[in-house]
Design an enzyme around this catalytic site. Structure first.
Site, mmCIF file in Angstrom:
data_model
loop_
_atom_site.group_PDB
_atom_site.id
_atom_site.type_symbol
_atom_site.label_atom_id
_atom_site.label_comp_id
_atom_site.label_asym_id
_atom_site.label_seq_id
_atom_site.Cartn_x
_atom_site.Cartn_y
_atom_site.Cartn_z
ATOM 1 N N HIS B 376 0.832 -1.210 0.000
ATOM 2 C CA HIS B 376 0.000 0.000 0.000
ATOM 3 C C HIS B 376 0.861 1.251 0.000
ATOM 4 O O HIS B 376 1.762 1.395 0.813
ATOM 5 C CB HIS B 376 -0.930 0.015 1.229
ATOM 6 C CG HIS B 376 -1.900 1.151 1.179
ATOM 7 N ND1 HIS B 376 -1.957 2.146 2.125
ATOM 8 C CD2 HIS B 376 -2.836 1.457 0.248
ATOM 9 C CE1 HIS B 376 -2.911 3.009 1.786
ATOM 10 N NE2 HIS B 376 -3.450 2.625 0.670
ATOM 11 N N HIS B 377 0.569 2.132 -0.943
ATOM 12 C CA HIS B 377 1.246 3.428 -1.050
ATOM 13 C C HIS B 377 0.214 4.529 -1.059
ATOM 14 O O HIS B 377 -0.353 4.853 -2.100
ATOM 15 C CB HIS B 377 2.050 3.505 -2.355
ATOM 16 C CG HIS B 377 3.290 2.660 -2.383
ATOM 17 N ND1 HIS B 377 3.908 2.308 -3.551
ATOM 18 C CD2 HIS B 377 4.025 2.120 -1.388
ATOM 19 C CE1 HIS B 377 4.981 1.572 -3.277
ATOM 20 N NE2 HIS B 377 5.076 1.442 -1.968
ATOM 21 N N HIS B 452 -6.142 3.753 -6.299
ATOM 22 C CA HIS B 452 -7.322 4.448 -5.772
ATOM 23 C C HIS B 452 -7.133 5.945 -5.960
ATOM 24 O O HIS B 452 -6.009 6.423 -6.040
ATOM 25 C CB HIS B 452 -7.536 4.076 -4.302
ATOM 26 C CG HIS B 452 -8.101 2.697 -4.160
ATOM 27 N ND1 HIS B 452 -9.217 2.414 -3.414
ATOM 28 C CD2 HIS B 452 -7.729 1.523 -4.726
ATOM 29 C CE1 HIS B 452 -9.486 1.122 -3.496
ATOM 30 N NE2 HIS B 452 -8.596 0.550 -4.281
ATOM 31 N N GLU B 453 -8.280 6.651 -6.042
ATOM 32 C CA GLU B 453 -8.257 8.059 -6.490
ATOM 33 C C GLU B 453 -7.414 8.163 -7.758
ATOM 34 O O GLU B 453 -6.473 8.961 -7.849
ATOM 35 C CB GLU B 453 -7.711 8.994 -5.398
ATOM 36 C CG GLU B 453 -8.479 8.949 -4.109
ATOM 37 C CD GLU B 453 -8.080 7.772 -3.226
ATOM 38 O OE1 GLU B 453 -6.891 7.463 -3.148
ATOM 39 O OE2 GLU B 453 -8.986 7.136 -2.641
ATOM 40 N N GLU B 471 -10.018 2.350 -8.262
ATOM 41 C CA GLU B 471 -11.234 2.802 -7.611
ATOM 42 C C GLU B 471 -11.919 3.731 -8.621
ATOM 43 O O GLU B 471 -12.440 3.259 -9.613
ATOM 44 C CB GLU B 471 -10.889 3.496 -6.284
ATOM 45 C CG GLU B 471 -12.097 3.708 -5.389
ATOM 46 C CD GLU B 471 -11.669 4.355 -4.078
ATOM 47 O OE1 GLU B 471 -12.278 4.032 -3.064
ATOM 48 O OE2 GLU B 471 -10.754 5.196 -4.066
ATOM 49 N N GLU B 477 -16.163 1.839 0.852
ATOM 50 C CA GLU B 477 -15.692 2.626 2.006
ATOM 51 C C GLU B 477 -16.706 3.683 2.413
ATOM 52 O O GLU B 477 -16.809 4.029 3.585
ATOM 53 C CB GLU B 477 -14.338 3.259 1.703
ATOM 54 C CG GLU B 477 -14.364 4.273 0.573
ATOM 55 C CD GLU B 477 -12.975 4.803 0.218
ATOM 56 O OE1 GLU B 477 -11.983 4.217 0.684
ATOM 57 O OE2 GLU B 477 -12.887 5.779 -0.539
#
Lengths: 672, 672
Positions: B376-377, B452-453, B471, B477
């Site tokens: 995860h980053h 994501h984003e 995402e 979420e």
């Protein structure tokens, strides 16, 4: 699927066929201009014709707001009409008495989104054009809204040529104009002026730009221009609080280029003055420690070559006093000019002079001679720094007797940063607010503002008469170092484009045309006579004699015209002209009986026969003529000037033989 | 007036009447779609019809460039045609074999500005839609140009309903959709999906978005959509170097919503893979230290409540190993999470774990059990900081055996700053470049990216098959803390809008529907059966089981479906559906003979009869059905689940009784 309230309304809001009740029309007082507004298929439109000739095809109206789908306008109602014919007086200006003769048509658009549920549109029809603005008066007081679209269109009919430049991004308005088929417009600044194959001249602009972004116009390749307000960094166009009205969007419509130049719609659509007493501002001519810096003889920055030293300034003050100039501009007087100042404008202090500039001694010296210091605030685009010092800066100038301040917002990288580090366009809502704030602080200190790198003029001088002049176009400074310098056509395009917005501080009067440059495109591209004529053609209540004192004293023949020409007028008339080709302007001094005339041509030699019917019939005048010498040419012999005196009356026709890049300046002195 | 070269060309470039030679047409292979391109009155247009029904009226084409007036296209030429019918294989995906059957029409527009003197436009016509792109191949190699306008239009004909949200400013794509008359679109993200009164379904999008800004679509109130690429901070849309081609602009056209969902145009318009060996990426299901943070049981930040501690992660790894999950996502493992991290993402270190997260011990622990750490980053939108560490960050993960990294670009203020402090839109050219750069660095380390984003998907997974999922919509979420949470219609809108772009990491599988909240709008708005069906309906090669281990172990009946459902498919079919109402999807596992089916409804109970004709004829299947209980309702009784087994064949019709907010998930297990 859930039908949310908005969707429900949309489902019910079937297109309404245009009905009589959904169309309202009005004519201008002289029945020259006709305008209709109507609602059809969910959209609101207006259209304009002139003496039966279509000028604007049905063009959409309205704004869009964040958080709302596009409005569907379902009805037009509550039409209100008014007829106005009045006149008002300018405290200073190109024309003392301004007639405001218009018919007003105000309607309400009924829309189906909350913020568009009731949108007022007010049209004012003059014989020489129209203006309209939106009134979002139904938005509750205090409700913050974000304007995200401006649907205002101008759908021209037929083929036009346009004089414009690409208003790309965030830079100031200092470009050469290009002439193209109007369908080739990409994104243009206003005033945007066009000439039609149908013989009509149009100019699109706006009036009373207050707390709203400046409007650019985008072309669609087929003759439709769409409003493009300059956005905030996040894309929002305007942040407003309900209720609010927008600036006026204007269209000048005439049968000649001069008709555009002589229109007073711009001023008439602004509000009356909010400054009770403006008598402290006197239109004036000025010289300055300025051109010598552009020529690199001295510097803005400190050190041995610093131009703004007390002795040098007092030399200019002596010159000003000797020849009747009211002011001496001094740039580079304050701390912050050293190094790459356009990139760190936040280092400017507006209260700390450089040590060799004794501001109190200088202003006292000037006062004794009847000469004012013209103040200068270069911000380098660092508006946050400037705003923080504004009150102190204006107070200092007021204390020492300065009544005119030239401001500047030069930023070579194009980035103006706000308090949050956001990059602001030079004329977005943020900067529109800033400039007006500066003018208001200045007014409190009885100081008038001459803004360079400004937001374009929209006639606000009527409401804030201390907002006296601006730059906002390629001025004379480009003739020092421009690549190229301004070609001759530039000053015969400006009167029909930039000057329609208001006064410009072009800074005419360069006598040393070549200033040591061999290439014509590296120096002033005009004759000497043209430099004189510019004082009449390009109106400003403050007019600089931009050249060095010694260059004026070397040509007393030409200099006499600058000494004589006033900067405040009873009336002004554009007698002849074609955009980019030539112009002839006559102005009568305020409180005087003389007349002054300026004529300019482009790069082509031109012979013009000018009837003098503007002179008072039955009176004799001495025409003091400053014209191009027989062999004058801006390329090969720019300084050949002939001065002559002739007795003329209103029945005479004067013939101007304008050299390439040439001009003629005349003072008509009343003899009896 | 000087006629400059451009003006001269304009004066000569009189409008050319449309001639036969200035019009080229083509049909799709099955003669379903017809497209014509032509030049008229100086503009270039294309138009599209489907079986004789007009879909797009003549719509303009072309780009605009800084420093050039708008092009006048004077001729159409050099038409080239090709017919393609081929198939290619996805290394992983919703469909193994992709047929690419299209006819191509490429033309050259001849224009009269230097950069537009020869503009290629290539159209590809499929039976279910079209794509076109520009080829500015005549711009000299190495010449830098600034694209300042995109004149691409989509002029729809007739009345449409649209599902969209306002793409205002610079935020990521996490909004609820609204349904309105398509004429009410202001500025919309793509895929932009519409349903017509004429029975046609359209979706506008783009493919192969590489080194160009993401395109939004602006409505004009009358059915015309115009391309609005997201600008750089200075208003320039794209900075390119000649020669270049643009992304494909696409229009899906079908007679059902499902036809859009099953179109493969998006993938077909991307280039073949550039990654020689992608075998190291295996589609998988995963769990994670994540939902517990959204529920505020633990924190991303360090301290006694830190979720990413070694013991907790190993607990998840035990769970993953026990139930067959391939990965465990861990967020909050690295330094930088403390405080308001969305506002100072530059404090993130991507190589320094918090002290209580022993990355090497954890990955070794997982490896022994056959479970990978999912990396995860989270960048907090600080892309400069992330880019500087990218190589080291990916190397670390490669070293410890991580092959999938979820990235994040959460920035609550909406401002992504570039190297110069400029505020970048989340999907302007700068960010498009950044995301692809990250994917390329990751690929070099045999790491796949789940962004994501993100920038919206445009099918780039064909070319970069390590760009696996994203995402780019409101995911699960929002059911933890959204105000409101996602309503039931959201997941029956997504398959026809967001999912047309590509895989989405929605993170389904929340079993504790209410998670302690009393209000339905504050928790998951679905039944438990719906949470299972989402694994089939919303395709992603990495699918999370998002809930806490204990919640799965509390419902072994439902959990069995998650254990069984695969994440890689041989083929996929949308069997039924209406946008925002319901959907039925069937997928066959890659390398398997079973089938899986997911059905969803919106907030309304719905009975659907579904023929099982997708099953192999003559074969018997055990249908393992997970359906809403008889009294299930997402508001009052969300967890009532019935599991049953039935023997079915392809001749059967199953009836789904979907509860409000309900769904059905089925595994069809081949029996013989």
């Amino acid at each position: 699927m859930i039908l949310r309230p908005l969707a429900l309304i949309a489902a019910l809001g079937l297109p309404v066929a245009a009905q009589a009740a959904n169309r309202e029309c009005a004519q201008s007082p002289g029945k020259v201009i006709e305008l209709c507004v109507f609602v059809d298929q969910g959209q609101a439109f207006y259209q304009v014709s002139r003496r039966g000739v279509p000028v604007l095809a049905p063009s959409t109206l309205g704004l869009g707001f964040a958080g709302e789908p596009r409005a569907r306008y379902t009805a037009l109602g509550n039409a209100r009409r008014a007829a106005v014919d009045t006149q008002w007086e300018q405290p200073w200006g190109e024309q003392r008495l301004i007639r405001d003769n218009h018919n007003e048509l105000a309607v309400t658009l009924t829309g189906d989104t909350p913020l568009n549920s009731s949108v007022g549109v007010t049209f004012r029809l003059f014989d020489d054009g129209i203006g309209f603005r939106y009134d979002y008066g139904a938005i509750p007081a205090g409700q913050a809204v974000s304007v995200t679209a401006d649907h205002s269109q101008f759908r021209t009919v037929g083929a036009y040529q346009a004089w414009w430049y690409e208003a790309l991004g965030q830079e100031r308005d200092e470009y050469l104009y290009t002439q193209t088929d109007a369908r080739r417009i990409t994104l243009a600044e206003t005033p945007l002026t066009m000439k039609g194959e149908n013989g009509l001249y149009l100019s699109f602009h706006e009036a009373a730009l207050v707390d709203f972004p400046s409007m650019l116009l985008a072309g669609d390749g087929a003759g439709t221009l769409s409003a493009r307000p300059m956005p905030w960094p996040d894309g929002v166009l305007a942040r407003k609080t309900g209720p609010f009205t927008t600036p006026w969007r204007t269209v000048l419509i005439g049968e000649s280029a001069g008709a555009l130049a002589d229109s007073r719609i711009e001023l008439n659509l602004n509000e009356p003055s909010r400054i009770a007493d403006i008598s402290w501002f006197k239109p004036t001519k000025y010289v300055g420690v300025w051109w010598e810096m552009h020529l690199k003889k001295t510097t803005w920055g400190s050190g041995p070559t610093h131009g703004a030293n007390t002795a040098n300034v007092e030399r200019y003050m002596d010159f000003a006093a000797k020849y009747g100039f009211g002011g001496v501009l001094v740039e580079g007087w304050n701390k912050g000019w050293d190094g790459e100042w356009t990139e760190h404008g936040d280092q400017f202090s507006f209260t700390e002079p450089y040590p060799d500039f004794d501001i109190r001694a200088i202003t006292a010296y000037g006062k004794a001679k009847g000469v004012e210091l013209i103040g200068h605030h270069e911000t380098g685009g660092a508006v946050v720094n400037y705003a923080a010092q504004l009150e102190d800066a204006m107070k200092l100038y007021q204390d020492v007797g300065v009544s005119v301040v030239k401001t500047g917002y030069v930023k070579h990288s194009g980035d103006i940063l706000d308090e949050n580090g956001g990059k602001q366009w030079f004329a977005g809502q943020y900067m529109v607010r800033h400039h007006l704030h500066a003018v208001e602080v200045a007014a409190a200190h009885r100081i008038a503002i001459d803004a360079h790198e400004p937001v374009k003029d929209t006639g606000l001088r009527r409401t804030w008469p201390n907002m006296i002049s601006r730059e906002g176009a390629r001025g004379q400074e480009f003739n020092a170092w421009g690549t190229p310098t301004n070609p001759p056509e530039h000053t015969v395009i400006l009167p029909f484009t930039r000057m329609l917005a208001g006064p410009m501080d072009y800074t005419p009067g360069i006598f040393d045309i070549t200033h040591g440059k061999a290439e014509v495109t590296e120096r002033v591209q005009s004759t000497l006579a043209t430099q004189l004529a510019l004082y009449v053609v390009l109106y400003s209540p403050v007019q600089m004699a931009a050249d060095l004192p010694e260059n004026y004293e070397a040509r007393p023949d030409a200099f006499q015209f600058i000494r004589d020409v006033p900067t405040d007028w009873e009336t002004s008339r554009t007698l002849a002209g074609e955009i980019g080709d030539y112009i002839v302007v006559a102005r009568q001094p305020r409180g005087g009986k003389d007349w002054f005339l300026g004529a300019l041509t482009d790069e082509e030699a031109r012979t013009l026969g000018q009837p003098l019917t503007f002179l008072t019939p039955g009176k004799r005048y001495e025409a003091q003529i400053y014209r191009d010498g027989p062999d004058a040419d801006y390329r090969t012999n720019p300084t050949a000037l002939v001065t002559e005196r002739r007795i003329v009356t209103s029945k005479d026709v004067l013939t101007f033989n304008l050299a390439p890049g040439g001009g003629t300046a005349i003072r008509f002195k009343l003899l009896n």
